[in-house]
Design an enzyme around this catalytic site. Structure first.
Site, PDB file in Angstrom:
ATOM      1  N   GLU D  61      -9.249 -14.303   2.057  1.00  0.00           N
ATOM      2  CA  GLU D  61      -8.861 -13.706   3.399  1.00  0.00           C
ATOM      3  C   GLU D  61      -8.854 -12.209   3.438  1.00  0.00           C
ATOM      4  O   GLU D  61      -9.243 -11.570   4.204  1.00  0.00           O
ATOM      5  CB  GLU D  61      -7.283 -14.284   3.593  1.00  0.00           C
ATOM      6  CG  GLU D  61      -7.466 -15.827   4.106  1.00  0.00           C
ATOM      7  CD  GLU D  61      -7.644 -16.912   3.083  1.00  0.00           C
ATOM      8  OE1 GLU D  61      -7.482 -16.210   1.928  1.00  0.00           O
ATOM      9  OE2 GLU D  61      -7.586 -18.043   3.382  1.00  0.00           O
ATOM     10  N   HIS D 130       2.836 -23.589   6.247  1.00  0.00           N
ATOM     11  CA  HIS D 130       1.800 -24.011   7.479  1.00  0.00           C
ATOM     12  C   HIS D 130       2.109 -23.914   8.913  1.00  0.00           C
ATOM     13  O   HIS D 130       1.497 -24.347   9.593  1.00  0.00           O
ATOM     14  CB  HIS D 130       1.242 -25.246   6.941  1.00  0.00           C
ATOM     15  CG  HIS D 130       0.207 -25.462   5.910  1.00  0.00           C
ATOM     16  ND1 HIS D 130       0.467 -25.146   4.650  1.00  0.00           N
ATOM     17  CD2 HIS D 130      -1.240 -25.696   5.838  1.00  0.00           C
ATOM     18  CE1 HIS D 130      -0.418 -25.349   3.838  1.00  0.00           C
ATOM     19  NE2 HIS D 130      -1.653 -25.682   4.662  1.00  0.00           N
TER      20      HIS D 130
HETATM   21  C1  TPP Z   1      -4.826 -18.838   1.244  1.00  0.00           C
HETATM   22  C2  TPP Z   1      -5.353 -20.167   1.832  1.00  0.00           C
HETATM   23  N1  TPP Z   1      -6.435 -20.329   2.599  1.00  0.00           N
HETATM   24  C3  TPP Z   1      -6.949 -21.535   2.976  1.00  0.00           C
HETATM   25  C4  TPP Z   1      -6.076 -22.559   2.787  1.00  0.00           C
HETATM   26  C5  TPP Z   1      -6.647 -24.023   3.469  1.00  0.00           C
HETATM   27  N2  TPP Z   1      -6.940 -24.936   2.318  1.00  0.00           N
HETATM   28  C6  TPP Z   1      -6.179 -26.057   2.012  1.00  0.00           C
HETATM   29  S1  TPP Z   1      -6.774 -26.665   0.834  1.00  0.00           S
HETATM   30  C7  TPP Z   1      -8.360 -26.096   0.799  1.00  0.00           C
HETATM   31  C8  TPP Z   1      -9.520 -26.300  -0.171  1.00  0.00           C
HETATM   32  C9  TPP Z   1      -9.163 -25.818  -1.545  1.00  0.00           C
HETATM   33  O1  TPP Z   1     -10.124 -26.096  -2.156  1.00  0.00           O
HETATM   34  P1  TPP Z   1     -10.058 -26.268  -3.566  1.00  0.00           P
HETATM   35  O2  TPP Z   1      -9.210 -24.990  -4.268  1.00  0.00           O
HETATM   36  O3  TPP Z   1     -11.398 -26.266  -4.369  1.00  0.00           O
HETATM   37  O4  TPP Z   1      -9.173 -27.457  -4.148  1.00  0.00           O
HETATM   38  P2  TPP Z   1      -9.369 -29.022  -3.813  1.00  0.00           P
HETATM   39  O5  TPP Z   1      -8.859 -29.282  -2.081  1.00  0.00           O
HETATM   40  O6  TPP Z   1     -11.074 -29.156  -3.736  1.00  0.00           O
HETATM   41  O7  TPP Z   1      -8.878 -29.705  -4.572  1.00  0.00           O
HETATM   42  C10 TPP Z   1      -8.251 -24.819   1.649  1.00  0.00           C
HETATM   43  C11 TPP Z   1      -9.240 -23.901   2.116  1.00  0.00           C
HETATM   44  C12 TPP Z   1      -5.042 -22.377   2.169  1.00  0.00           C
HETATM   45  N3  TPP Z   1      -4.211 -23.741   1.831  1.00  0.00           N
HETATM   46  N4  TPP Z   1      -4.467 -21.361   1.404  1.00  0.00           N
END
Ligand code: TPP
Ligand code: TPP
Ligand code: MG
Ligand code: MG
Lengths: 307, 352, 307, 352
Positions: D61, D130
């Site tokens: 971000e 959130h």
């Molecule tokens: C700082 C931030 N940006 C965006 C999000 C929204 N978000 C929640 S889970 C996720 C995906 C995360 O992917 P990853 O780290 O690969 O974990 P996975 O869900 O694949 O286990 C996102 C983008 C967040 N929680 N925090």
């Protein structure tokens, strides 16, 4: 010489803003800028005078900016830490560490979106690589293979803090590989070495082969911020300073040119005299320039077009 | 109790006493152990307490805030120092999403007793990125305590209280207070984190200040006194909570309120003060509460504009006259030989 | 099985919080936790059920937390994304990407300050490594050689976004080297492979030799958030899902054990029955538990000791 | 003009028209081109405008905000999307130190025409990380424009105006407005970024809302109407500036003000509204201005507490009665068969 003059005149207390001199580090922007065209872009941080001038930034506007005048490159609103000269492609400097790295990456991307061929150089110090924002910018530049040259001036210190307590023992250039960015280290006090490394990196960017991280070993000879030395602070030894002083990039290169017969004493003197004249002119210009009028205080908070 | 210390010395003494008395405490910040010691506030402390108690850090404001939080969860009492509020902006995520909420969001199972010192820059062309005063942001976030000591006495006592508090506390220190001196007891003492202090008793108008602006309020009170107006001066000291009872008590007597804050007026701390007083002491108010602070403009670097940017005692006094509906003229400015006002007024050095 | 039950019961709309299931990724925490003692610590992110249970987290308290009850591990205030069980060393999970990485590093440091021997494991996904905060934490762990094992569960996606548009083509484990952190990649769907890699990393941390970054290739079989599959969204192919389904770590290991004769059908059934009983008990416990009373709303904003 | 769109559809249409009409514009955000298209607001746009106009991004971000700024300096008009305000907290440094000040600190030489969409989460256990609603932070920062459209009509018109504005604009979108429908013209149109809208004319009390809370104000006005109290309802729409003339005009007629904001009360947007109205319409106020918003508590996840956390129409109506000094009883709650109120009230779906 510009900065020596600034250092000398700073005591007059007419340049009333934090000012970070790059004496000892001049070879890097000079060696890098040699490969850049007027449409290429440069971003920098708090220690930006050299980057600005090497890119062709207007000296009068810079000095006037330090003097807080309306004729300054940022109309006095920025000071030493916010230089800008759009005419030559110097897009801005800002003192929050690593903050302009992503902006530079974005400018490279924006230029590509517009179908423009531009290489972007972003300068920063060793400490800036400790900021997460630096890594985010590198990662995106790699994903998009953007024409960016990241230039790290590793002068071993962040203010008074040595590298070893801030980073693990590995070269900063190793961060390039991790982000899928080409990388190399070089001697930042040897303008020809800088020139050679930058040549490859700029060419690579121009060819569309993506970003490069260049780490240059160098040394700040003056105090972190301000016009004096700082031996008395005791965070670095007299020997260390002397050793780097002996490798002062300007003197080293001047001597090399003289030894090669490329620069005779007369030419050297002429150049020095010419530079001195330019500096005197810039200082005179700055001192003669008006301060911004009171109605300028609230100007440019919002664009006049948009509100 | 006549020993005088300057503000930065009081902070240093507080930290020395904390480090000496509580083995869980440690101090971390860019340059904290360095030769200039964060404007003197940490000078000599590493020599005295060792490299594991007084620490430098990488330029990683976000990550190091999380790290400090982690140590706090393990029982440490960190003091994290940011030499400018502007740099702490990089640490908003861990401060606001994690540190502030850690106690709540895990149902009270853990506490996050961090103390974060943030220095508000001002003067000598600090400009747009070295002089922000963002206390209103932090006070908007439940879970954080926000305090702004004005005097050397309170700097010491509130810092000690902050470290001993189990909640995370953000301490804002205005750079222009650093050389101001005042009486500071030698022993360890605490100043409560939820009480304002009355700095001057008066009956005509209430001047309430945060941090450095309290000094400008006192000077405004002097100006007003010279034309026969008697101001009550309240040093707010804390933002979470604002000491509304102290304010309403004062406004109950004066009927007039001027709030002077170090930050931007718009959506700033003064808005909360005015809103809170309007809510709780509406009947007492004889005129609209007035706010003094920075205009909705980034800080300009040139002294020619910075001098116009920062309101001073005269602006506060003028707002008081407006509130009182007085047409009186303020006494003339005392002669100030300085061309620019971008360094602290030498006559402001205390004692306070 | 726990998560299958959650998935089944989620439709009852009594677990009213965003819930990220780790079905398909179970081998990683199981293989890692096998090396941890009760005093070792774990931090995690949004997809944390497996990390919590594998560390020995209380099942009843977790299910009650999902049901928003006062008996939940965070008294209902946290939900699925904020699990905690101090008794077993599960120090917390939080959904802001990478946010707990630095907290885990700090916990390792804090333990060392207190003279305690603890290894800290921090789990996160592939996307979390795109956050600058992740790099800042790695750098500091390396500078201080802290006993931390960084475990990246690389399941190829961030929500619905594939890795290739987010990161350059290099393994995530390459980030370790850049930060002076030991690193390795392994098959995250093979619990024995995980166990073997984690063994070295945990031992290294325990010996005081510093942090390790482990990257495990794995795959999320359910939708990103919620109880269902998501084939219909079309961001990944049926073949891809099927291929990973065939490598489901629980089934693979069960079959391997059965083939080795280490687990006969009866033992398997007994284990399944026992687990089912525990789950039923936890759900019953949760459903029977009271909701937090209204006076709990403002409780724990500030510690009761400190204000 | 009777076509009805839902809020998220209006945002999508705005973006489609921007992308179609201005080749400089592009759209970037986590999952923007993905199958669910940021709650539908970007669905199908990549298919239509291509992978270089509608983009996903790494989970960075901070860095991506700087990147977007860089493209803006080169003439692009980025729309950056954060699916939760809470994630944008990681981008405070570039937004506040760089984007907001870029025009000013380089003396007007460049502009930074970013539009940043931030979605305020609520409901279904979004919990502490959130569902933050931090508009007051951004409105405190000179250089940014902050708008909060309530209706589908304004969502479209303000987003278009934001992208066309040369200043950086932060658009707050409340998740609970996404399914609310209203009349939305098909053509491209602009809604000014500095004007409130009167949603209901009344003479007894002014109810001023931000974003979703405007709908609760309207419902409160209905409740009040049933006991003979006639409320003026103002949809604030913009925070920089707050439309103080609209407020003072209304308060000039009613003498009573209740402000309802989606964020925390303390140091929140309501404080600025109250302070500004107290400053400029003090004489008109017959009672203290009152604020409705979130208590100084992080958002709890369990619906049992979340339902108590979020104020609704009744709380607004009650504050109005308090202001009026009325002892009248509010009409009983309409029957709501839902056990929990952690999803939007189905009867709130518009048209508005
Ligand atoms: C700082 C931030 N940006 C965006 C999000 C929204 N978000 C929640 S889970 C996720 C995906 C995360 O992917 P990853 O780290 O690969 O974990 P996975 O869900 O694949 O286990 C996102 C983008 C967040 N929680 N925090
Ligand atoms: C985010 C941030 N943190 C801290 C500072 C304070 N600061 C200004 S310059 C500086 C040292 C930077 O060191 P380096 O990047 O190596 O550059 P150098 O000064 O050595 O050229 C620091 C810490 C800052 N400007 N920004
Ligand atoms: Mg350096
Ligand atoms: Mg993933």
């Amino acid at each position: 010489m510009v900065e020596e003059t600034i250092a000398r005149l700073y005591a007059e207390q007419e340049m009333r803003c934090p000012t970070h001199l790059c004496i000892g580090q001049e070879a890097i922007p000079v060696g890098v800028s040699a490969h850049l065209t007027a449409t290429d872009l440069v971003f920098s941080g708090h220690r930006s005078h050299g980057h600005y001038l090497a890119k062709g930034g207007d000296l009068r506007a810079m000095v006037a900016e330090l003097y807080g005048r309306e004729t300054g490159c940022a109309r006095g609103k920025g000071g030493s830490q916010h230089l800008v000269d759009l005419a030559c492609g110097f897009m801005g400097s800002a003192p929050i560490l690593a903050s302009t790295v992503s902006v530079g990456v974005g400018a490279a991307w924006g230029a590509r979106m517009a179908g423009e061929d531009r290489v972007v150089v972003v300068y920063f110090g060793d400490a800036a690589t400790e900021e997460g924002a630096f890594h985010e910018a590198m990662n995106f530049a790699a994903v998009r293979r953007l024409p960016v040259v990241f230039v790290c001036e590793n002068n071993l210190y962040s203010v008074h803090s040595p590298l070893a307590i801030r980073q693990p023992p590995r070269p900063i250039s190793a961060l390039g590989g991790a982000h899928g960015v080409a990388a190399a280290c070089g001697d930042g006090n040897d303008v020809e070495a800088v020139h050679a490394l930058a040549s490859g990196a700029v060419a690579r960017a121009r060819r569309g082969d993506g970003p490069t991280l260049l780490e240059f070993a160098t040394y700040r000879l003056m105090e972190h911020c301000g016009p004096n030395g700082d031996l008395e602070l005791g965070y670095r030894s007299a020997e260390e300073i002397a050793a780097w002083q002996a490798r002062d990039p300007v003197a080293v290169y001047r001597n090399r040119l003289a030894a090669d017969g490329a620069l005779d004493a007369a030419a050297q003197e002429r150049a020095a005299a010419e530079t001195a004249r330019e500096i005197d002119d810039a200082v005179a210009f700055a001192k003669a320039s008006p301060f911004p009028a009171p109605d300028q205080l609230a100007r440019f908070v919002y664009p006049e077009t948009g509100r | 109790m006549t020993r005088q210390l300057r503000y930065f010395e009081a902070l240093r003494e507080a930290q020395a006493q904390i480090l000496a008395s509580d083995p869980r405490s440690y101090l971390i910040g860019l340059g904290a152990p360095g030769p200039t010691g964060i404007f003197g506030t940490t000078a000599g402390l590493q020599q005295r307490f060792g490299a594991e108690r007084v620490l430098d850090m990488p330029a990683s404001e976000n990550g190091m805030t999380g790290v400090a939080l982690g140590t706090a969860l393990m029982g440490r009492r960190p003091i994290v120092i940011h030499i400018r509020v502007d740099f702490a902006v990089l640490a908003m995520e861990p401060l606001v999403n994690q540190v502030a909420k850690w106690h709540y969001m895990y149902g009270g199972k853990m506490t996050a007793p961090l103390t974060v010192r943030m220095i508000i820059g001002r003067g000598w062309g600090q400009g747009p990125q070295h002089s922000q005063s963002l206390q209103a942001w932090f006070a908007h976030v439940p879970g954080l305590k926000v305090v702004m000591p004005t005097t050397a006495h309170d700097a010491k006592g509130m810092l000690i209280a902050a470290v001993e508090d189990d909640a995370p506390v953000i301490l804002f220190e205005h750079r222009w207070l650093y050389n101001v001196s005042g009486p500071v007891p030698e022993e360890m003492y605490r100043v409560p984190l939820d009480q304002a202090a009355t700095r001057r008793r008066g009956r005509d108008v209430t001047l309430a200040g945060t941090s450095y602006m309290t000094l400008e309020c006192l000077r405004a009170a002097d100006l007003l006194a010279r034309i026969g107006i008697d101001a009550d001066v309240i040093d707010l000291r804390t933002l979470t909570p604002i000491d509304v009872p102290a304010l309403t008590e004062s406004v109950g007597r004066t009927g007039h309120l001027v709030v002077a804050d170090t930050g931007h007026v718009q959506f700033g701390a003064g808005a909360e003060v005015c809103a809170a007083v309007a809510e709780r002491a509406f009947a007492a108010l004889k005129a609209p509460p007035r706010r003094i602070g920075l205009p909705h403009v980034p800080a300009p670097t040139t002294p020619a504009l910075a001098d116009l940017y920062y309101p001073r005692a005269r602006e506060i006094a003028r707002a008081a006259l407006d509130s009182l509906g007085s047409a009186a003229a303020l006494p003339p400015e005392p002669d100030d030989p300085r061309r620019w006002k971008d360094v602290p007024d030498p006559s402001f050095n205390g004692p306070y």
